[in-house]
Each structure stands twice: as structure tokens, then as C-alpha cells.
Design a protein around this motif. Structure first.
Motif, mmCIF file in Angstrom:
data_model
loop_
_atom_site.group_PDB
_atom_site.id
_atom_site.type_symbol
_atom_site.label_atom_id
_atom_site.label_comp_id
_atom_site.label_asym_id
_atom_site.label_seq_id
_atom_site.Cartn_x
_atom_site.Cartn_y
_atom_site.Cartn_z
ATOM 1 N N THR A 1 -0.177 -12.045 11.711
ATOM 2 C CA THR A 1 0.281 -10.666 11.867
ATOM 3 C C THR A 1 0.737 -10.097 10.536
ATOM 4 N N PHE A 2 1.453 -10.899 9.776
ATOM 5 C CA PHE A 2 1.947 -10.419 8.482
ATOM 6 C C PHE A 2 0.778 -10.051 7.577
ATOM 7 N N ALA A 3 -0.256 -10.877 7.549
ATOM 8 C CA ALA A 3 -1.405 -10.618 6.670
ATOM 9 C C ALA A 3 -2.088 -9.307 7.041
ATOM 10 N N VAL A 4 -2.221 -9.047 8.347
ATOM 11 C CA VAL A 4 -2.876 -7.807 8.780
ATOM 12 C C VAL A 4 -2.044 -6.598 8.397
ATOM 13 N N VAL A 5 -0.736 -6.660 8.654
ATOM 14 C CA VAL A 5 0.131 -5.523 8.339
ATOM 15 C C VAL A 5 0.223 -5.326 6.827
ATOM 16 N N GLN A 6 0.254 -6.409 6.088
ATOM 17 C CA GLN A 6 0.295 -6.288 4.626
ATOM 18 C C GLN A 6 -0.971 -5.589 4.124
ATOM 19 N N GLY A 7 -2.108 -5.924 4.734
ATOM 20 C CA GLY A 7 -3.344 -5.245 4.365
ATOM 21 C C GLY A 7 -3.274 -3.754 4.632
ATOM 22 N N LEU A 8 -2.675 -3.380 5.757
ATOM 23 C CA LEU A 8 -2.548 -1.964 6.084
ATOM 24 C C LEU A 8 -1.561 -1.264 5.153
ATOM 25 N N SER A 9 -0.623 -2.005 4.600
ATOM 26 C CA SER A 9 0.344 -1.393 3.680
ATOM 27 C C SER A 9 -0.337 -0.957 2.378
ATOM 28 N N GLU A 10 -1.575 -1.370 2.197
ATOM 29 C CA GLU A 10 -2.344 -0.972 1.016
ATOM 30 C C GLU A 10 -3.502 -0.049 1.397
ATOM 31 N N HIS A 11 -3.446 0.473 2.608
ATOM 32 C CA HIS A 11 -4.511 1.333 3.125
ATOM 33 C C HIS A 11 -4.619 2.604 2.293
ATOM 34 N N GLN A 12 -5.821 3.175 2.266
ATOM 35 C CA GLN A 12 -6.033 4.377 1.454
ATOM 36 C C GLN A 12 -5.313 5.602 2.013
ATOM 37 N N ARG A 13 -5.062 5.620 3.321
ATOM 38 C CA ARG A 13 -4.356 6.756 3.915
ATOM 39 C C ARG A 13 -2.847 6.524 3.826
ATOM 40 N N VAL A 14 -2.146 7.478 3.286
ATOM 41 C CA VAL A 14 -0.719 7.327 3.042
ATOM 42 C C VAL A 14 0.055 7.117 4.336
ATOM 43 N N GLU A 15 -0.353 7.804 5.409
ATOM 44 C CA GLU A 15 0.392 7.685 6.655
ATOM 45 C C GLU A 15 0.250 6.278 7.255
ATOM 46 N N VAL A 16 -0.870 5.624 6.981
ATOM 47 C CA VAL A 16 -1.063 4.250 7.456
ATOM 48 C C VAL A 16 -0.182 3.305 6.632
ATOM 49 N N ARG A 17 -0.136 3.543 5.317
ATOM 50 C CA ARG A 17 0.726 2.711 4.465
ATOM 51 C C ARG A 17 2.185 2.852 4.883
ATOM 52 N N GLU A 18 2.575 4.077 5.196
ATOM 53 C CA GLU A 18 3.955 4.321 5.620
ATOM 54 C C GLU A 18 4.260 3.569 6.917
ATOM 55 N N ALA A 19 3.345 3.648 7.903
ATOM 56 C CA ALA A 19 3.563 2.972 9.182
ATOM 57 C C ALA A 19 3.618 1.461 8.999
ATOM 58 N N ALA A 20 2.722 0.926 8.191
ATOM 59 C CA ALA A 20 2.694 -0.513 7.957
ATOM 60 C C ALA A 20 3.967 -0.972 7.263
ATOM 61 N N THR A 21 4.443 -0.161 6.325
ATOM 62 C CA THR A 21 5.675 -0.495 5.601
ATOM 63 C C THR A 21 6.858 -0.546 6.557
ATOM 64 N N LYS A 22 6.915 0.417 7.472
ATOM 65 C CA LYS A 22 7.983 0.416 8.478
ATOM 66 C C LYS A 22 7.863 -0.799 9.395
ATOM 67 N N ALA A 23 6.620 -1.222 9.658
ATOM 68 C CA ALA A 23 6.382 -2.314 10.602
ATOM 69 C C ALA A 23 6.870 -3.662 10.085
ATOM 70 N N PHE A 24 7.027 -3.793 8.773
ATOM 71 C CA PHE A 24 7.491 -5.078 8.230
ATOM 72 C C PHE A 24 8.789 -5.525 8.900
ATOM 73 N N GLY A 25 9.666 -4.562 9.151
ATOM 74 C CA GLY A 25 10.947 -4.895 9.760
ATOM 75 C C GLY A 25 10.832 -5.425 11.178
ATOM 76 N N SER A 26 9.680 -5.163 11.833
ATOM 77 C CA SER A 26 9.477 -5.607 13.210
ATOM 78 C C SER A 26 8.824 -6.978 13.299
ATOM 79 N N ILE A 27 8.239 -7.447 12.196
ATOM 80 C CA ILE A 27 7.415 -8.653 12.302
ATOM 81 C C ILE A 27 7.954 -9.836 11.500
ATOM 82 N N VAL A 28 9.025 -9.625 10.729
ATOM 83 C CA VAL A 28 9.561 -10.736 9.927
ATOM 84 C C VAL A 28 11.063 -10.878 10.172
ATOM 85 N N GLU A 29 11.569 -12.042 9.847
ATOM 86 C CA GLU A 29 13.009 -12.254 9.918
ATOM 87 C C GLU A 29 13.678 -11.669 8.672
#
Length: 299
Positions: free
Chosen positions: A245-273
Motif C-alpha cells: 500500500t505504501f508503495a502505491v500511495v508513494q507513487g501517486l504522491s509523484e503523480h503529474q496531477r497536483v490534486e492527486v499528489r495532494e490526496a496521496a500526501t494526505k493519505a500517508f497519515g492513514s497508512i503508516v504508523e
């Protein structure tokens, strides 16, 4: 020729307080009527409305079971008619009777009961959802379709009943049910999206890859509210610290669309300790993002 008067007399004894007398009355019914006798079915199902719960149960679970072959249309029709009764306990008895009157998975009956889900009375909709659970083997696509559609209902009680019904109608991890529930993550109504997430927690085990992937997919949705719901939903379905899960979300944090990067960045807090080094490094990389909305999330 079957004895209709004998049927009436025996059926009346089904209301007796004594279980032994009710058993004797049922034995007499089988002698004077036999199986699939419409008159006998009418008399037995009329006892579904009795005030005594034991009488109702005996009529549904014992008498009707012995008097009809599964699929006998008149028996099915009588049960379905009583499903619309105003008394919830009577409807529950009809559901019990229906479970003996029809073969599991009968599409015609499932569709007929599905009409209850469109009733204005919320209690009738709930009974229809309860009936689903006895009408089909787990994983029936038609049942899943009807129940997941109720996740979109405006009435919160109906949405909650649909979640419970889905949980009973499928094996945990059912891919089709996960697909149907997760599609509601894109609904315009926040409460529907929340219901979809809750449904996923019931029908998928924590960390289920299909459920996790379905939620992550919505991090790329064009609607901001859908992405936000996906971020919150991830916390409900993912095992924190999961490498995949972390690898997929990390990949999205580098997505070309800014809104996707923003969502992925926020998601880090939901998927890690808290204190996860991978997340800290990934966050550090986003501090150099070209868009301020991403950088400011860590400010």
C-alpha cells in the motif's frame, strides 16, 4: 378428493397452546390435504398473523415446510403477500416461511422481494433486505446488486440495513461485493460515501487488497470530495505499515496531477504508523513540490 372441511378443522388446532396438539393437528393436515394443496396453504399461512409467536413459528417452520414442495408458486405467493404486513414480527414469520417455500437463488422470487426495497415504508425495505439473506446462497450477484443499490438511499436506516444485509449475503472478501460497494465511493452524497466505506469494512478483511485498491483508485478521482473520502476510507481498510500500500500511495504522491499528489500526501497519515521513516522521507520530498498546496500540507 381432499377434505376441505377437515383442513379447516385441523388448521384451527394449529393455534392451540399445546405443542403436542399442534403436532397432532399438523399430522392430520398431511392426511386430509397432502402436499401442495392451496386450501391447506391458505389456512397455514393465515396463522402467520397469529398473536402467539409460537403458533406463528410452528406454522412457518413446521406446517408449511411439510405441506409444500420448494417452488410451489401458491406457497411462495402467500409468503410474499404477508411480507407486506404492517407488523414486523408477522413479516419475520413470512420470511421464515419463504425460506422453506422456495429454492435458494430463485431469480423470480429475488426480483419480487426486491420490489420491497422501493417501498416508502422504511420497515418494509428493511424486511426486504432481511428476506434477501434467506433467498440466495452467499455471493449471489442479483442480491448484491439490489443491496448495494440501497447504500445510496436517502434514509440512513435503510443504508445501515443494506450494510448488514451485504455482510450476511457474501463471504468476506467477495470481489463482486467489494466492487459494487466501492463504486459508491464516487457518489456525490457524503453520507453515501461513508456508507460505502463502512460496507467495505464488513465485507472485506482488514488489508484486503481488492478493497484497498478500490479505495486508492479514488485518490485519482477528479472530484475533491471523493478524494477526501478515499483518504479517510483508507484508514478503515488498510493495515498500517503495509509495504504494498505504501508503495502505491508513494507513487501517486509523484503523480503529474497536483490534486492527486495532494490526496496521496494526505493519505500517508492513514497508512503508516507515527514516525514511519519511509513516510518522513516521502514527506520531505514533497516539501520541494512545485505546487504550494502540496508543500503547505507539511508546513
Amino acid at each position: 378428493e381432499r377434505d376441505q372441511y377437515g383442513v379447516i378443522v385441523a388448521a384451527r388446532r394449529l393455534e392451540n397452546d399445546s405443542l403436542d396438539i399442534r403436532k397432532a393437528a399438523l399430522y392430520c393436515l398431511t392426511l386430509v390435504a397432502g402436499r401442495d394443496d392451496e386450501h391447506a396453504v391458505n389456512e397455514v399461512t393465515a396463522r402467520f398473523l397469529h398473536a402467539n409467536a409460537e403458533v406463528r413459528y410452528f406454522a412457518a417452520a413446521k406446517a408449511l415446510k411439510q405441506l409444500v414442495e420448494r417452488g410451489f408458486k401458491h406457497g411462495v405467493a402467500c409468503c410474499i403477500k404477508i411480507l407486506y404486513h404492517q407488523n414486523r414480527e408477522v413479516r419475520t414469520t413470512a420470511i421464515k416461511g419463504l425460506s422453506y417455500a422456495v429454492e435458494k437463488g430463485n431469480e423470480e422470487t429475488i426480483l419480487e422481494v426486491g420490489k420491497m426495497l422501493k417501498q416508502e415504508d422504511a420497515s418494509l425495505r428493511e424486511s426486504g433486505l432481511q428476506a434477501h439473506c434467506v433467498l440466495a446462497e452467499k455471493g449471489n450477484h442479483l442480491v448484491i446488486d439490489q443491496e448495494s443499490a440501497c447504500l445510496e438511499h436517502e434514509d440512513p436506516d435503510t443504508r445501515h440495513a443494506a450494510i448488514r444485509a451485504l455482510a450476511q449475503s457474501v463471504e468476506q472478501g467477495d470481489e463482486y461485493a467489494i466492487e459494487m460497494a466501492s463504486s459508491r465511493l464516487e457518489h456525490e452524497d457524503l453520507e453515501v460515501r461513508r456508507s460505502a466505506v463502512k460496507a467495505l469494512t464488513f465485507i472485506a478483511a482488514l488489508g484486503d487488497e481488492n478493497a484497498v485498491d478500490a479505495v486508492i483508485l479514488r485518490l485519482r478521482h477528479p472530484a475533491a470530495e471523493v478524494r477526501d473520502s478515499a483518504v479517510k476510507g483508507l484508514a478503515k481498510v488498510v493495515i498500517r505499515g503495509d509495504d504494498r500500500t505504501f508503495a502505491v500511495v508513494q507513487g501517486l504522491s509523484e503523480h503529474q496531477r497536483v490534486e492527486v499528489r495532494e490526496a496521496a500526501t494526505k493519505a500517508f497519515g492513514s497508512i503508516v504508523e507515527m514516525g514511519d521513516e519511509r513516510a518522513i522521507l516521502a514527506a520531505g520530498a514533497r516539501l520541494e513540490d512545485s505546487e504550494a498546496v502540496v508543500r503547505l500540507f507539511f508546513a
